[in-house]
Design a protein around this motif. Structure first.
Motif, mmCIF file in Angstrom:
data_model
loop_
_atom_site.group_PDB
_atom_site.id
_atom_site.type_symbol
_atom_site.label_atom_id
_atom_site.label_comp_id
_atom_site.label_asym_id
_atom_site.label_seq_id
_atom_site.Cartn_x
_atom_site.Cartn_y
_atom_site.Cartn_z
ATOM 1 N N PHE A 3 0.854 -1.183 0.000
ATOM 2 C CA PHE A 3 0.000 0.000 0.000
ATOM 3 C C PHE A 3 0.892 1.236 0.000
ATOM 4 O O PHE A 3 2.071 1.165 0.364
ATOM 5 N N PRO A 4 0.366 2.384 -0.423
ATOM 6 C CA PRO A 4 1.197 3.589 -0.539
ATOM 7 C C PRO A 4 1.839 3.997 0.792
ATOM 8 O O PRO A 4 1.204 3.944 1.841
ATOM 9 N N LEU A 5 3.089 4.388 0.718
ATOM 10 C CA LEU A 5 3.848 4.890 1.860
ATOM 11 C C LEU A 5 3.914 3.879 2.999
ATOM 12 O O LEU A 5 3.923 4.239 4.184
ATOM 13 N N ARG A 6 3.994 2.607 2.645
ATOM 14 C CA ARG A 6 4.040 1.573 3.676
ATOM 15 C C ARG A 6 5.251 1.742 4.583
ATOM 16 O O ARG A 6 5.146 1.631 5.811
ATOM 17 N N GLY A 7 6.408 2.007 4.006
ATOM 18 C CA GLY A 7 7.611 2.176 4.805
ATOM 19 C C GLY A 7 7.525 3.365 5.743
ATOM 20 O O GLY A 7 7.958 3.292 6.896
ATOM 21 N N MET A 8 6.933 4.475 5.260
ATOM 22 C CA MET A 8 6.823 5.662 6.100
ATOM 23 C C MET A 8 5.902 5.395 7.291
ATOM 24 O O MET A 8 6.200 5.773 8.431
ATOM 25 N N TRP A 9 4.771 4.730 7.038
ATOM 26 C CA TRP A 9 3.839 4.425 8.126
ATOM 27 C C TRP A 9 4.478 3.489 9.152
ATOM 28 O O TRP A 9 4.269 3.642 10.358
ATOM 29 N N PHE A 10 5.270 2.555 8.675
ATOM 30 C CA PHE A 10 5.935 1.635 9.592
ATOM 31 C C PHE A 10 6.954 2.377 10.448
ATOM 32 O O PHE A 10 7.071 2.121 11.657
ATOM 33 N N VAL A 11 7.695 3.307 9.844
ATOM 34 C CA VAL A 11 8.661 4.107 10.601
ATOM 35 C C VAL A 11 7.938 4.955 11.647
ATOM 36 O O VAL A 11 8.406 5.097 12.789
ATOM 37 N N LEU A 12 6.777 5.508 11.286
ATOM 38 C CA LEU A 12 6.015 6.304 12.246
ATOM 39 C C LEU A 12 5.545 5.454 13.424
ATOM 40 O O LEU A 12 5.580 5.897 14.575
ATOM 41 N N VAL A 13 5.116 4.231 13.120
ATOM 42 C CA VAL A 13 4.684 3.343 14.201
ATOM 43 C C VAL A 13 5.853 3.010 15.117
ATOM 44 O O VAL A 13 5.737 3.069 16.351
ATOM 45 N N ILE A 14 6.991 2.663 14.533
ATOM 46 C CA ILE A 14 8.156 2.299 15.339
ATOM 47 C C ILE A 14 8.668 3.501 16.129
ATOM 48 O O ILE A 14 9.154 3.351 17.262
ATOM 49 N N SER A 15 8.544 4.694 15.560
ATOM 50 C CA SER A 15 9.044 5.884 16.261
ATOM 51 C C SER A 15 8.281 6.163 17.543
ATOM 52 O O SER A 15 8.803 6.846 18.437
ATOM 53 N N THR A 16 7.054 5.657 17.661
ATOM 54 C CA THR A 16 6.306 5.868 18.906
ATOM 55 C C THR A 16 6.936 5.133 20.083
ATOM 56 O O THR A 16 6.603 5.434 21.236
ATOM 57 N N MET A 17 7.833 4.186 19.809
ATOM 58 C CA MET A 17 8.530 3.501 20.895
ATOM 59 C C MET A 17 9.443 4.445 21.663
ATOM 60 O O MET A 17 9.805 4.170 22.813
ATOM 61 N N MET A 18 9.821 5.561 21.030
ATOM 62 C CA MET A 18 10.707 6.513 21.690
ATOM 63 C C MET A 18 9.954 7.448 22.621
ATOM 64 O O MET A 18 10.576 8.210 23.367
ATOM 65 N N LEU A 19 8.618 7.435 22.584
ATOM 66 C CA LEU A 19 7.832 8.313 23.438
ATOM 67 C C LEU A 19 7.554 7.635 24.774
ATOM 68 O O LEU A 19 6.948 6.560 24.802
ATOM 69 N N PRO A 20 7.950 8.217 25.877
ATOM 70 C CA PRO A 20 7.580 7.650 27.177
ATOM 71 C C PRO A 20 6.082 7.798 27.417
ATOM 72 O O PRO A 20 5.440 8.717 26.897
ATOM 73 N N SER A 21 5.537 6.885 28.197
ATOM 74 C CA SER A 21 4.089 6.898 28.429
ATOM 75 C C SER A 21 3.625 8.169 29.123
ATOM 76 O O SER A 21 2.474 8.598 28.944
ATOM 77 N N ALA A 22 4.501 8.801 29.908
ATOM 78 C CA ALA A 22 4.105 10.030 30.609
ATOM 79 C C ALA A 22 3.795 11.169 29.647
ATOM 80 O O ALA A 22 3.021 12.078 29.976
ATOM 81 N N VAL A 23 4.380 11.125 28.433
ATOM 82 C CA VAL A 23 4.149 12.186 27.459
ATOM 83 C C VAL A 23 2.702 12.197 26.983
ATOM 84 O O VAL A 23 2.085 13.257 26.802
ATOM 85 N N THR A 24 2.131 11.013 26.793
ATOM 86 C CA THR A 24 0.761 10.914 26.290
ATOM 87 C C THR A 24 -0.275 10.802 27.400
ATOM 88 O O THR A 24 -1.468 10.691 27.107
ATOM 89 N N LEU A 25 0.138 10.827 28.655
ATOM 90 C CA LEU A 25 -0.811 10.643 29.756
ATOM 91 C C LEU A 25 -1.824 11.769 29.827
ATOM 92 O O LEU A 25 -3.032 11.527 29.934
ATOM 93 N N LEU A 26 -1.369 13.023 29.762
ATOM 94 C CA LEU A 26 -2.273 14.156 29.915
ATOM 95 C C LEU A 26 -3.313 14.227 28.801
ATOM 96 O O LEU A 26 -4.518 14.319 29.089
#
Length: 292
Positions: A115-138
């Motif tokens: 599907f279009p931009l499959r690699g970009m979407w996968f990179v975006l998903v993997i990049s969320t691993m760098m966000l600590p859970s406290a960032v999205t808590l609020l």
């Protein structure tokens, strides 16, 4: 020639003896590390069965003189055990099911679909691993509160529908899907199978070890969750078992033996499921990421 053969034999013997010595050292080191890592679990077991005087004794008592189950009984009486057990199960079950389903869907799509931009979407998903859970808590708490989900529903409902946010599980299953030959999917397409039928009839049986690994990790993560339960659960009737353990630990009496007994009760399901799924855990970790 005889001298050369003797020298060669001696060198081979020295190399073999050196290898045996290294193996013995590695085995001893592994046993030592195993004892170090297992000692806290033994100390937990010891603390759950000693009496009040022995747990405060100095020097410490390593083997209880009269082991009993009074610590479990007294500890369970301090919390609403059956209620909190049900609360834990009612949150863990949808979380595990939702995690396995959503991450397997995403892993299959990233590995086998074009599907279009499959690699970009996968990179975006993997990049969320760098966000600590406290960032999205609020923002998460604000969203659930505005939707009227504050309290126990804020953990049960998103546990199923939003469990696929774990990028590590998506990556794990995606890597496992890439090890499956593409010819299987192409043969199924020739026979008239659609994407969902290929996923359910062909892919799922082949990735069972990885699915069990995901289920095991998600169960342990959710069962031991304390931070989010402390944020969302306001009443004791909605508390989970880790919160009940926190209550007993916070009482102003030196009831350490009861705390350890309850900690053993809370930890037991994780230990049992890990021992049951250990075979698939090792197999899934060994096979994941070999290809792709």
């Amino acid at each position: 020639m005889a001298v050369s053969a003797t020298v060669k034999y001696s060198s081979l013997k020295r190399a073999k003896n050196k290898t045996k010595a290294v193996n013995v050292i590695l085995i001893l080191l592994s046993c030592l590390l195993a004892l170090v890592f297992a000692f806290p679990l033994y100390w937990l077991l010891r603390g759950a069965f000693v009496n009040h005087s022995e747990i405060l004794a100095r020097p410490p008592v390593f083997i209880p003189s009269e082991p009993g189950f009074d610590n479990f009984r007294l500890g369970l009486e301090r919390i609403q055990f059956l209620r909190q057990l049900w609360n834990s199960v009612s949150i863990v079950v949808p979380y595990v099911i939702g995690t396995v389903l959503t991450t397997s869907f995403a892993g299959y799509a990233f590995a086998k679909l074009r599907f279009p931009l499959r690699g970009m979407w996968f990179v975006l998903v993997i990049s969320t691993m760098m966000l600590p859970s406290a960032v999205t808590l609020l923002p998460q708490y604000s969203l659930y509160t505005s939707l009227g989900l504050a309290g126990k529903p804020a953990l049960i409902i998103p546990a199923f529908f939003c469990a696929g946010g774990n990028a590590y599980f998506v990556f794990l299953l995606r890597q496992f899907f890439t090890t499956i030959p593409l010819e299987l999917s192409e043969a199924a397409k020739i026979d008239g199978a659609g994407y969902f039928r290929i996923y359910s009839r062909i892919m799922l049986p082949l990735i069972r070890p990885a699915m069990i690994v995901v289920a095991l990790f998600s169960f342990i993560n959710c069962w031991n969750e304390f931070f989010y339960t402390m944020i969302y659960l306001k009443t004791e009737a909605d508390y989970t078992l880790p919160m009940g353990l926190y209550i007993v630990n916070g009482m102003r009496i030196p009831n350490y033996e009861q705390v350890m007994a309850l900690a053993l009760v809370v930890t037991a399901p994780c230990l049992v499921f890990f021992l049951i799924g250990n075979k698939y855990f090792v197999e899934g970790i060994a096979l994941t990421g070999i290809k792709g």
